[in-house]
Write an enzyme that holds these catalytic residues in place. Structure first.
Site, PDB file in Angstrom:
ATOM      1  N   SER A  89      43.681  59.896  42.924  1.00  0.00           N
ATOM      2  CA  SER A  89      45.112  59.601  43.073  1.00  0.00           C
ATOM      3  C   SER A  89      45.409  58.137  42.732  1.00  0.00           C
ATOM      4  CB  SER A  89      45.631  59.965  44.469  1.00  0.00           C
ATOM      5  OG  SER A  89      45.052  59.140  45.425  1.00  0.00           O
ATOM      6  N   ASP A 134      42.179  51.266  47.216  1.00  0.00           N
ATOM      7  CA  ASP A 134      41.919  52.115  46.037  1.00  0.00           C
ATOM      8  C   ASP A 134      42.696  51.634  44.809  1.00  0.00           C
ATOM      9  OD1 ASP A 134      40.535  53.481  47.936  1.00  0.00           O
ATOM     10  OD2 ASP A 134      41.518  55.415  47.642  1.00  0.00           O
TER      11      ASP A 134
HETATM   12  N1  LIG Z   1      44.607  63.672  37.108  1.00  0.00           N
HETATM   13  C1  LIG Z   1      45.620  63.915  37.930  1.00  0.00           C
HETATM   14  N2  LIG Z   1      46.755  64.478  37.463  1.00  0.00           N
HETATM   15  C2  LIG Z   1      47.791  64.681  38.282  1.00  0.00           C
HETATM   16  N3  LIG Z   1      47.809  64.400  39.599  1.00  0.00           N
HETATM   17  C3  LIG Z   1      46.715  63.856  40.126  1.00  0.00           C
HETATM   18  C4  LIG Z   1      45.569  63.578  39.328  1.00  0.00           C
HETATM   19  N4  LIG Z   1      44.635  63.034  40.129  1.00  0.00           N
HETATM   20  C5  LIG Z   1      45.172  62.969  41.365  1.00  0.00           C
HETATM   21  N5  LIG Z   1      46.406  63.464  41.376  1.00  0.00           N
HETATM   22  C6  LIG Z   1      47.313  63.532  42.536  1.00  0.00           C
HETATM   23  O1  LIG Z   1      46.610  62.954  43.646  1.00  0.00           O
HETATM   24  C7  LIG Z   1      46.411  63.900  44.693  1.00  0.00           C
HETATM   25  C8  LIG Z   1      44.976  63.803  45.254  1.00  0.00           C
HETATM   26  O2  LIG Z   1      44.926  62.775  46.146  1.00  0.00           O
HETATM   27  P1  LIG Z   1      43.789  62.655  47.286  1.00  0.00           P
HETATM   28  O3  LIG Z   1      43.941  61.340  47.889  1.00  0.00           O
HETATM   29  O4  LIG Z   1      43.798  63.843  48.166  1.00  0.00           O
HETATM   30  O5  LIG Z   1      42.453  62.698  46.480  1.00  0.00           O
HETATM   31  P2  LIG Z   1      41.580  61.531  45.864  1.00  0.00           P
HETATM   32  O6  LIG Z   1      42.452  60.458  45.350  1.00  0.00           O
HETATM   33  O7  LIG Z   1      40.680  62.189  44.886  1.00  0.00           O
HETATM   34  O8  LIG Z   1      40.753  61.026  47.113  1.00  0.00           O
HETATM   35  P3  LIG Z   1      40.587  59.530  47.711  1.00  0.00           P
HETATM   36  O9  LIG Z   1      41.950  58.944  47.842  1.00  0.00           O
HETATM   37  O10 LIG Z   1      39.941  59.756  49.055  1.00  0.00           O
HETATM   38  O11 LIG Z   1      39.707  58.809  46.780  1.00  0.00           O
HETATM   39  C9  LIG Z   1      46.621  65.254  44.053  1.00  0.00           C
HETATM   40  O12 LIG Z   1      47.196  66.140  44.989  1.00  0.00           O
HETATM   41  C10 LIG Z   1      47.584  64.985  42.901  1.00  0.00           C
HETATM   42  O13 LIG Z   1      48.920  65.078  43.338  1.00  0.00           O
HETATM   43  C1  LIG Z   2      40.135  56.580  54.008  1.00  0.00           C
HETATM   44  C2  LIG Z   2      40.558  55.415  53.135  1.00  0.00           C
HETATM   45  O1  LIG Z   2      40.007  54.223  53.689  1.00  0.00           O
HETATM   46  C3  LIG Z   2      39.962  55.536  51.736  1.00  0.00           C
HETATM   47  C4  LIG Z   2      40.490  56.611  50.864  1.00  0.00           C
HETATM   48  O2  LIG Z   2      39.936  56.514  49.563  1.00  0.00           O
HETATM   49  C5  LIG Z   2      42.057  55.329  53.130  1.00  0.00           C
HETATM   50  C6  LIG Z   2      42.598  54.045  52.506  1.00  0.00           C
HETATM   51  O3  LIG Z   2      41.884  53.041  52.399  1.00  0.00           O
HETATM   52  O4  LIG Z   2      43.783  54.064  52.165  1.00  0.00           O
END
Ligand SMILES: Nc1ncnc2c1ncn2[C@@H]1O[C@H](COP(=O)(O)OP(=O)(O)OP(=O)(O)O)[C@@H](O)[C@H]1O
Ligand SMILES: C[C@@](O)(CCO)CC(=O)[O-]
Length: 410
Positions: free
Chosen positions: A172, A225
């Site tokens: 994300s 992030d």
């Molecule tokens: N390549 C993409 N295309 C479109 N939307 C995306 C894409 N990658 C992420 N997203 C959006 O981000 C959301 C995922 O966010 P989430 O924080 O749950 O996962 P993550 O970013 O992989 O995990 P983290 O934040 O823990 O690293 C999805 O529901 C979608 O809406």
């Molecule tokens: C769980 C967390 O620490 C990491 C998510 O990638 C949340 C954040 O830093 O926003």
């Protein structure tokens, strides 16, 4: 493809790429102002822009997001409708994302999405992705003091990613940084002098805009992030915006292990918030311990860099072994916060059997685990990889710390 730092005019095609991230230490506690350490990954998202020369009223902005199976067209009248749905009366400034009337703008975007029958029936991931995209487009391109959305040429925005969505590898943040970089670039190139330079100041602006997108997906993101995806490298971060680059003379390697268990960052962050509200003093003590782990790890990374520069293998090995102790303690503390998962604990146990150390990374609850790969442990790593694959986990051996957001001419 040429990587550029500056664009002087808007080309009819260009692309932007942004890495994913792994949090090495300090996830969750970073939300509450404690230090965390994270690095960029060599898996990237790529946003491609193509401008249409011929005006097509029904396909004015075409957005393709294949990772979430979304392909939508907005006509010029849809765009007008979107702009009239925005209820924010306060002005905001392109250079100051934190002045945006966030809640009202998000509400306006939601009202617009609900009013369009073509968006009915979208799934949560698709809705979130669409909401982020439209929010960043109107917030960045349509600041009240310099409206820039009207008068744009029709374009296609296509964004694909190597990163698994929703697994803790920063999909994300990589998505939001790509979008923010693209809209900041478009906004900059519509003004005299028409120059877009991807310097550190612009990366900071992009990261701050992306943070608002992250608020849509995560609720209460720390900002770690979006910063690591925008700037790349290995960084120590403290909320709201203290970033220290940690030198990485010859790369740090980790094994990324995919549990294939899906989870949602927002839910896990909320779970920790609830535990904290029930047991404030205890959770604070756990988080203070995580802070101390990160402070110590930052020092160790610097020493590791020096030891590697001097080719001191013995010193490197001893520093790696201290780093492993920190990783192990951090995983146990995250377990105590309730964000581990049986599959993550299984990976940590399997690593231990081979004298390697793993921990969960990101929000936890599934997603990825990471295993530190110190020099000289190749044999143990090969055995562990085979065993993990045999149990149905996914593995990839990655080097950390590549470039942040980049601009490419196709
Ligand atoms: N390549 C993409 N295309 C479109 N939307 C995306 C894409 N990658 C992420 N997203 C959006 O981000 C959301 C995922 O966010 P989430 O924080 O749950 O996962 P993550 O970013 O992989 O995990 P983290 O934040 O823990 O690293 C999805 O529901 C979608 O809406
Ligand atoms: C769980 C967390 O620490 C990491 C998510 O990638 C949340 C954040 O830093 O926003």
């Amino acid at each position: 493809m040429t990587t550029m730092e500056t664009l002087k005019n808007l080309p009819s095609k260009f692309s932007i790429s942004v890495p994913g991230k792994v949090i090495l230490l300090g996830e969750h506690s970073v939300v509450y102002g404690h230090l965390a350490i994270a690095a960029s990954l060599n898996l990237r998202s790529k946003l491609e822009y193509t401008c249409f020369d011929e005006l097509n009223e029904n396909d004015f902005v075409h957005i393709k997001l294949p990772n979430i199976k979304l392909d939508i067209s907005l006509s010029s009248s849809d765009l007008n409708h979107l702009l009239t749905s925005l209820s924010s009366k306060n002005g905001w400034d392109f250079n100051n994302p934190f002045n945006v009337d966030f809640d009202n703008l998000v509400l306006g975007v939601e009202t617009f999405i609900k009013s369009q029958t073509k968006f009915h029936g979208l799934e949560t991931q698709q809705l979130l992705g669409l909401k982020c995209c439209l929010f960043l487009m109107v917030a960045i391109l349509n600041c009240p003091n310099q409206p820039k959305l009207a008068g744009l040429k029709p374009f296609l925005l296509s964004l694909t990613s190597d990163l698994p969505v929703g697994a803790g590898a920063g999909s994300s943040a990589s998505f939001c940084v790509s979008l923010a970089a693209f809209f900041v670039c478009l906004a900059s190139l519509r003004e005299e002098p028409r120059v877009f330079c991807l310097d550190e100041k612009t990366k900071d602006l992009i990261s701050n805009w992306a943070f608002l997108g992250e608020r849509i997906t995560h609720g209460n993101p720390s900002g770690l992030d979006n910063n690591v995806c925008a700037f790349g490298s290995l960084i120590a971060f403290r909320r709201p915006n203290t970033i220290t680059k940690i030198p990485l003379c010859s790369g740090v390697r980790v094994l990324l292990v995919d549990t294939k268990v899906s989870r949602n960052t927002r839910t896990l962050v909320e779970r920790v918030a609830t535990l904290k509200s029930h047991h404030e003093a205890i959770v604070q003590t756990i988080m203070k311990a995580m802070e101390s782990i990160c402070v110590e790890a930052e020092k160790l990374f610097k020493l590791l860099d020096e030891a590697k520069k001097c080719h001191s293998t013995e010193e490197s090995l001893s520093l790696f072994s201290r780093m492993e102790e920190l990783w192990s303690m951090n995983h146990s503390l995250l377990q105590a916060l309730g964000v581990s998962h049986p599959s993550l604990d299984q990976i940590v146990q399997m690593s231990k059997k081979h004298n390697l150390v793993g921990k969960l990374t990101g929000a936890g609850g599934g997603g990825f685990a990471i295993v530190l790969v110190p020099t000289g442990k190749e044999k143990a790593l090969t055995l562990l990889k085979d065993e993990l694959l045999g149990c149905g986990f996914g593995v990839s051996d990655v080097e950390l710390g590549g470039p942040g957001v980049q601009l490419h001419l196709n």
